[in-house]
Design a protein around this motif. Structure first.
Motif: not given
Lengths: 144, 144
Positions: A116-121, B138-139
């Motif tokens: 989730e934390r890295l979803a938009d990477w 930040a995330a």
DNA sequence: AATCCACGTTGTACTATACAACTACCTCTA
DNA sequence: TAGAGGTAGTTGTATAGTACAACGTGGATT
């Protein structure tokens, strides 16, 4: 493009911030298994069992600390001890069925949190970030 | 090129490993100022003084924890309290001369350690790593 | 004035940790 | 083969960091 020193400063700040938060975050997310117990149990699972001494050496913990952590995990029914027939001093530690189950749950939920934390990477960034972290940790191990 | 999931897995492992080690490493390097005290003192220095409540909110710590940390720093002579004349309940906290000195020493030594660890990194990599860490933290703040 | 809220401290409890002392057991050597 | 010395693990003790709950004091609102 920032100067080398500025980047190092940022890395320092962010790593520090992360370290400060990590345990509390882990504890909030997984009250049933602290970051340390999780790590130890995961190691046992990964290694197909090992000795308390190996855990202590690997994670730079005192053997008494490991002894108590393992005692707690055993009390919870997550770990079992098998005395080495070759050497009566040695107890080979293994996750129990139940321990493996809990470990799997926590691992899945941790994995999901990271996803989730890295979803938009994008994939390139993820790959580079992973590589940098590995490199950084390796350097830290090397230099103490 | 690894798949997205593998990179996330590595990131998780490395961040976990780092978190596990960080406090102990910091404590070994700077027995005079734990990672938490260091952070609090640095914040006071940075903000030119602030309230205990602000520290608690900023670092997600209980106010009792902050109260005791500050008490310890005061006992060491690193922090002083100035009651806000506008509101007698409030104590504005400041580093003392001595506190600022110690903070500067620890900061310098921490900075040097980071520079050593990152000595053989080129400028582009440092910059990208710094950017990734900021983005990751930040995330994490956003998502809890 | 009475009520409510904010700031901080203190009591209590728990976890993680280290170091030192100890027991039990293994190995090696004279 | 008996003793010396080393290794695995436990237990006693101490410390740090943390949270939650109860409290006291002082400001703000109605």
């Amino acid at each position: 493009m920032p100067h080398r020193d500025e980047s190092v400063e940022t890395i320092q700040q962010e790593m520090t911030a992360f370290a400060r938060r990590a345990r509390a975050t882990a504890a909030r997310m997984h009250p049933e298994l602290s970051l340390v117990s999780y790590t130890l149990l995961a190691h046992l699972d990964d290694q197909q069992g090992c000795r308390a001494t190996d855990l202590a050496a690997h994670y730079l913990l005192d053997k008494s600390t490991v002894s108590r952590q393992i005692a707690a995990l055993e009390k919870l029914g997550f770990v079992e001890r098998r005395v080495d027939p070759e050497d009566q001093r040695v107890q080979v530690l293994h996750p129990t069925e139940k321990g493996a189950q809990v470990l799997a749950n926590v691992t899945a939920s941790r994995r999901q949190a990271f996803h989730e934390r890295l979803a938009d990477w994008d994939e390139d960034d993820l790959n580079r970030f992973a590589t940098y972290l590995r490199r950084y940790n390796a350097a830290q191990e090397r230099l103490g």
